[in-house]
Design a protein around this motif. Structure first.
Motif, mmCIF file in Angstrom:
data_model
loop_
_atom_site.group_PDB
_atom_site.id
_atom_site.type_symbol
_atom_site.label_atom_id
_atom_site.label_comp_id
_atom_site.label_asym_id
_atom_site.label_seq_id
_atom_site.Cartn_x
_atom_site.Cartn_y
_atom_site.Cartn_z
ATOM 1 N N LYS A 1 0.844 -1.202 0.000
ATOM 2 C CA LYS A 1 0.000 0.000 0.000
ATOM 3 C C LYS A 1 0.875 1.246 0.000
ATOM 4 O O LYS A 1 0.575 2.230 -0.689
ATOM 5 C CB LYS A 1 -0.932 -0.006 1.215
ATOM 6 N N PHE A 2 1.966 1.230 0.768
ATOM 7 C CA PHE A 2 2.923 2.339 0.753
ATOM 8 C C PHE A 2 3.531 2.509 -0.636
ATOM 9 O O PHE A 2 3.669 3.625 -1.140
ATOM 10 C CB PHE A 2 4.012 2.059 1.789
ATOM 11 N N PHE A 3 3.845 1.395 -1.271
ATOM 12 C CA PHE A 3 4.415 1.433 -2.614
ATOM 13 C C PHE A 3 3.411 1.987 -3.614
ATOM 14 O O PHE A 3 3.745 2.846 -4.448
ATOM 15 C CB PHE A 3 4.855 0.026 -3.020
ATOM 16 N N ARG A 4 2.168 1.517 -3.537
ATOM 17 C CA ARG A 4 1.153 1.898 -4.519
ATOM 18 C C ARG A 4 0.650 3.331 -4.317
ATOM 19 O O ARG A 4 0.492 4.068 -5.292
ATOM 20 C CB ARG A 4 -0.023 0.925 -4.436
ATOM 21 N N ASP A 5 0.438 3.740 -3.094
ATOM 22 C CA ASP A 5 -0.210 5.031 -2.829
ATOM 23 C C ASP A 5 0.771 6.182 -2.640
ATOM 24 O O ASP A 5 0.374 7.347 -2.765
ATOM 25 C CB ASP A 5 -1.099 4.919 -1.581
#
Length: 282
Positions: A187-191
């Motif tokens: 989620k950190f990577f995507r957002d």
């Protein structure tokens, strides 16, 4: 402070104009040659102004191609090159950004060694590893396929290094804030990471698309069926004539058509390309 002197400005403009002339002259000669007939080059002199066969020559290459060379129409070869270039560019970006994400944000044994093993592959040019790569591709039955054209060229140490340097400039507070909010790694990577890396991905896409589009040696080795000929390798086949002289007006028309997609990508993505190269602060 930059001094504003008329003499220096004139010299700078003169150098720029000379540079444009040097770069543009071969393109102009190729375009002019593509508008003439086959007999206009028999005298040994190259015309410098367009001729009357522009529509005829380009329509012939796009519609039927040059049957004597064994190549398909230029439109089909350009489609093959487009598939190859997009596969290489998108594949390199996807693999490299995930690799850089793992190297920067995950703690695992021999993490530094893993990065340097990837980075050392920069010292191995394609020509050095092309024979074993061809043997692997042939053994897997990937000759004359889009997978065989693209997959061996997808891994990129350069892109991994560039994304690693981008991620190292990200503030540590972003990681701490995401962790406090309960965001997982993906989620950190995507957002967070992907939106902040948008301009860098755009700049790399332009470079890698042109790299994939201009591939010559590898497509020449792995394609024996005309259904998978690429445009750059197709130009070489058009110029190779066993009995007779090359039809240079058609070869030059193909060369001009081959330049259009990379030029269009650079023009449409120019702002993102420049911003991705010069942007240092997030």
């Amino acid at each position: 402070m930059i001094e504003n002197r008329p003499g220096l400005n004139a010299l700078a403009h003169l150098v720029l104009i000379l540079g444009v002339v040097v770069v543009a002259l071969p393109v102009w000669v190729a375009f002019v040659a593509s508008t003439h007939g086959p007999t206009d080059f028999m005298s040994g002199t190259v015309p410098m102004w367009p001729g009357p066969h522009l529509v005829e020559n380009y329509a012939k290459m796009l519609d039927t191609g040059l049957s004597t060379s064994g190549t398909p129409p230029v439109g089909w070869m350009m489609f093959n090159s487009l598939v190859m270039a997009l596969s290489i560019a998108l594949g390199k970006i996807a693999i490299s950004i995930l690799s850089a994400f793992a190297i920067v944000y995950f703690r695992f044994p021999l993490r530094g060694l893993a990065f340097w093993c990837i980075f050392v592959t920069l010292m191995l040019p394609v020509e050095v590893r092309i024979v074993p790569t061809f043997q692997v591709v042939a053994g897997l039955g990937l000759l004359n396929s889009y997978a065989g054209l693209s997959i061996p060229l997808i891994a990129s140490a350069t892109a991994t290094f560039l994304f690693r340097q981008v991620f190292l400039t990200m503030p540590d507070e972003l990681v701490e804030a995401a962790r406090i909010d309960g965001a997982g790694p993906m989620k950190f990577f995507r957002d967070i990471l992907l939106p902040l890396s948008r301009t860098n991905m755009a700049a790399l896409f332009v470079i890698l698309f042109i790299y994939g589009w201009n591939q010559y040696l590898w497509p020449l080795l792995v394609t024996t069926s005309s259904d998978y000929y690429t445009i750059v390798a197709g130009i070489k086949r058009l110029a190779d004539v066993v009995d007779g002289l090359p039809q240079w007006h058609l070869v030059m028309a193909t060369a001009v058509l081959a330049m259009l997609p990379p030029v269009a990508v650079v023009i449409f993505m120019q702002k993102l390309f420049v911003k991705g190269l010069v942007e240092t602060e997030k």
